[in-house]
Design a protein around this motif. Structure first.
Motif, mmCIF file in Angstrom:
data_model
loop_
_atom_site.group_PDB
_atom_site.id
_atom_site.type_symbol
_atom_site.label_atom_id
_atom_site.label_comp_id
_atom_site.label_asym_id
_atom_site.label_seq_id
_atom_site.Cartn_x
_atom_site.Cartn_y
_atom_site.Cartn_z
ATOM 1 N N ASP A 104 0.924 -1.245 -0.002
ATOM 2 C CA ASP A 104 0.170 0.162 -0.015
ATOM 3 C C ASP A 104 0.890 1.149 0.010
ATOM 4 O O ASP A 104 1.334 1.567 0.927
ATOM 5 C CB ASP A 104 -0.860 -0.109 1.297
ATOM 6 C CG ASP A 104 -2.037 1.011 1.071
ATOM 7 O OD1 ASP A 104 -1.750 2.273 0.725
ATOM 8 O OD2 ASP A 104 -2.833 0.958 1.858
ATOM 9 N N ASN A 105 1.231 1.763 -1.332
ATOM 10 C CA ASN A 105 2.075 3.066 -1.255
ATOM 11 C C ASN A 105 1.580 4.362 -0.360
ATOM 12 O O ASN A 105 2.343 4.904 -0.090
ATOM 13 C CB ASN A 105 2.413 3.278 -2.648
ATOM 14 C CG ASN A 105 3.313 2.276 -3.314
ATOM 15 O OD1 ASN A 105 3.913 1.298 -2.818
ATOM 16 N ND2 ASN A 105 3.311 2.034 -4.963
ATOM 17 N N ALA A 106 0.345 4.253 -0.521
ATOM 18 C CA ALA A 106 -0.289 5.564 0.291
ATOM 19 C C ALA A 106 0.158 5.404 1.855
ATOM 20 O O ALA A 106 0.157 6.420 2.374
ATOM 21 C CB ALA A 106 -1.801 5.516 0.054
ATOM 22 N N LYS A 107 0.195 4.189 2.196
ATOM 23 C CA LYS A 107 0.494 3.920 3.623
ATOM 24 C C LYS A 107 1.980 3.675 3.902
ATOM 25 O O LYS A 107 2.505 3.704 5.027
ATOM 26 C CB LYS A 107 -0.343 2.799 4.151
ATOM 27 C CG LYS A 107 -1.684 3.013 4.424
ATOM 28 C CD LYS A 107 -2.339 1.821 5.091
ATOM 29 C CE LYS A 107 -3.824 2.148 5.168
ATOM 30 N NZ LYS A 107 -4.597 1.035 5.676
ATOM 31 N N ASN A 108 2.782 3.585 2.717
ATOM 32 C CA ASN A 108 4.302 3.223 2.725
ATOM 33 C C ASN A 108 4.410 2.221 3.286
ATOM 34 O O ASN A 108 5.683 1.928 4.063
ATOM 35 C CB ASN A 108 4.942 4.481 3.462
ATOM 36 C CG ASN A 108 6.041 4.740 2.779
ATOM 37 O OD1 ASN A 108 6.261 4.831 1.342
ATOM 38 N ND2 ASN A 108 7.209 5.611 3.524
ATOM 39 N N THR A 109 3.753 1.051 3.195
ATOM 40 C CA THR A 109 3.845 -0.086 3.983
ATOM 41 C C THR A 109 3.675 -1.336 2.990
ATOM 42 O O THR A 109 2.893 -1.191 1.919
ATOM 43 C CB THR A 109 2.679 -0.246 5.023
ATOM 44 O OG1 THR A 109 3.064 0.779 5.802
ATOM 45 C CG2 THR A 109 2.866 -1.450 5.878
ATOM 46 N N ALA A 110 4.452 -2.502 3.343
ATOM 47 C CA ALA A 110 4.104 -3.493 2.579
ATOM 48 C C ALA A 110 3.647 -4.730 3.476
ATOM 49 O O ALA A 110 3.928 -4.663 4.501
ATOM 50 C CB ALA A 110 5.527 -3.913 2.048
ATOM 51 N N TYR A 111 3.208 -5.752 2.884
ATOM 52 C CA TYR A 111 2.390 -6.762 3.703
ATOM 53 C C TYR A 111 2.882 -8.259 3.306
ATOM 54 O O TYR A 111 3.025 -8.332 2.123
ATOM 55 C CB TYR A 111 1.000 -6.655 3.895
ATOM 56 C CG TYR A 111 0.491 -5.321 4.431
ATOM 57 C CD1 TYR A 111 0.189 -4.452 3.430
ATOM 58 C CD2 TYR A 111 0.269 -4.991 5.417
ATOM 59 C CE1 TYR A 111 -0.271 -3.081 3.658
ATOM 60 C CE2 TYR A 111 -0.059 -3.708 6.230
ATOM 61 C CZ TYR A 111 -0.308 -2.717 4.966
ATOM 62 O OH TYR A 111 -0.854 -1.351 5.457
ATOM 63 N N LEU A 112 2.948 -9.033 4.211
ATOM 64 C CA LEU A 112 3.063 -10.593 3.882
ATOM 65 C C LEU A 112 1.869 -11.356 4.428
ATOM 66 O O LEU A 112 1.962 -11.517 5.948
ATOM 67 C CB LEU A 112 4.424 -11.178 4.103
ATOM 68 C CG LEU A 112 4.721 -12.660 3.725
ATOM 69 C CD1 LEU A 112 4.486 -12.593 2.311
ATOM 70 C CD2 LEU A 112 5.808 -13.055 4.240
ATOM 71 N N GLN A 113 0.961 -11.899 3.909
ATOM 72 C CA GLN A 113 -0.215 -12.495 4.626
ATOM 73 C C GLN A 113 0.332 -13.999 4.635
ATOM 74 O O GLN A 113 0.475 -14.651 3.412
ATOM 75 C CB GLN A 113 -1.423 -12.271 3.802
ATOM 76 C CG GLN A 113 -2.499 -13.274 4.312
ATOM 77 C CD GLN A 113 -3.038 -12.974 5.953
ATOM 78 O OE1 GLN A 113 -3.058 -11.800 5.948
ATOM 79 N NE2 GLN A 113 -3.239 -13.885 6.646
ATOM 80 N N MET A 114 0.299 -14.843 5.491
ATOM 81 C CA MET A 114 0.761 -16.138 5.769
ATOM 82 C C MET A 114 -0.310 -16.965 6.299
ATOM 83 O O MET A 114 -0.880 -16.521 7.455
ATOM 84 C CB MET A 114 2.105 -16.135 6.792
ATOM 85 C CG MET A 114 3.130 -15.312 6.195
ATOM 86 S SD MET A 114 4.666 -15.502 7.072
ATOM 87 C CE MET A 114 4.125 -15.148 8.672
ATOM 88 N N ASN A 115 -0.747 -17.790 5.658
ATOM 89 C CA ASN A 115 -2.002 -18.748 5.921
ATOM 90 C C ASN A 115 -1.342 -20.245 5.825
ATOM 91 O O ASN A 115 -0.116 -20.493 5.355
ATOM 92 C CB ASN A 115 -3.064 -18.421 4.721
ATOM 93 C CG ASN A 115 -3.748 -17.102 4.889
ATOM 94 O OD1 ASN A 115 -3.685 -16.593 5.826
ATOM 95 N ND2 ASN A 115 -4.277 -17.064 3.597
ATOM 96 N N SER A 116 -2.039 -21.041 6.718
ATOM 97 C CA SER A 116 -1.814 -22.508 6.600
ATOM 98 C C SER A 116 -0.110 -22.575 6.869
ATOM 99 O O SER A 116 0.424 -23.363 6.658
ATOM 100 C CB SER A 116 -1.948 -22.968 5.286
ATOM 101 O OG SER A 116 -3.463 -23.019 4.905
#
Length: 125
Positions: free
Chosen positions: A73-85
Motif C-alpha cells: 500500500d504505497n499510500a501507507k508506505n507499507t508492505a505486507y505478507l499474509q501467511m496462511n496455513s
C-alpha cells in the motif's frame, strides 16, 4: 533516516495465519521493489517473496506458493505478507528489504540494500 520496521510476528499454531507488515520511514516506497526473507536457526537467510514497485510482478518461494500473499500500500508506505496455513517449517525471523528498481523484483539477498531488523514467527505443532 532510512528505515524499515517489521511487525506482526508472533506465536501461532500449525494451520494458523499471521500478517506481517513492513513500514518504511525516511523515504517513500513507491519507487522500490520489496522483498520478504526469512532465517531459521542454523540456516541461511532465504528469499520468500517479492513485489515490484508497480505491484504488477510478484514472486514466491515454491514452498509458500498458495499460502503466502505479498502486497503493498504505497499510500501507507507499507508492505505486507499474509501467511496462511502455517507449518512449523515456517518458523523463522522474517525480514523485509527494499531496493530502488525500475524493473520487476527478485528473491536473492544481493538484490536488496535496505533491510529491516526482523520479526520472529514461531509456529507450534
Amino acid at each position: 533516516q532510512v528505515q524499515l520496521v517489521e511487525s506482526g510476528g508472533g506465536l501461532v499454531q500449525s494451520g494458523g495465519s499471521l500478517r506481517l507488515s513492513c513500514a518504511a520511514s525516511g523515504f517513500t516506497l513507491d519507487s522500490y521493489s520489496i522483498g520478504w526473507f526469512r532465517q531459521a536457526p542454523g540456516k541461511e537467510r532465504e528469499g520468500v517473496s517479492c513485489i515490484s514497485k508497480s505491484a504488477r510482478v510478484t514472486m514466491y518461494k515454491d514452498s509458500v506458493k498458495g499460502r503466502f500473499t505479498i502486497s503493498r500500500d504505497n499510500a501507507k508506505n507499507t508492505a505486507y505478507l499474509q501467511m496462511n496455513s502455517l507449518t512449523p517449517e515456517d518458523t523463522a525471523v522474517y525480514y523485509c528489504a527494499t531496493v530502488q528498481s525500475s524493473l520487476g523484483c527478485g528473491i536473492s539477498r544481493g538484490d536488496y540494500d535496505v533491510w529491516g531488523q526482523g520479526t520472529q514467527v514461531t509456529v507450534s505443532s
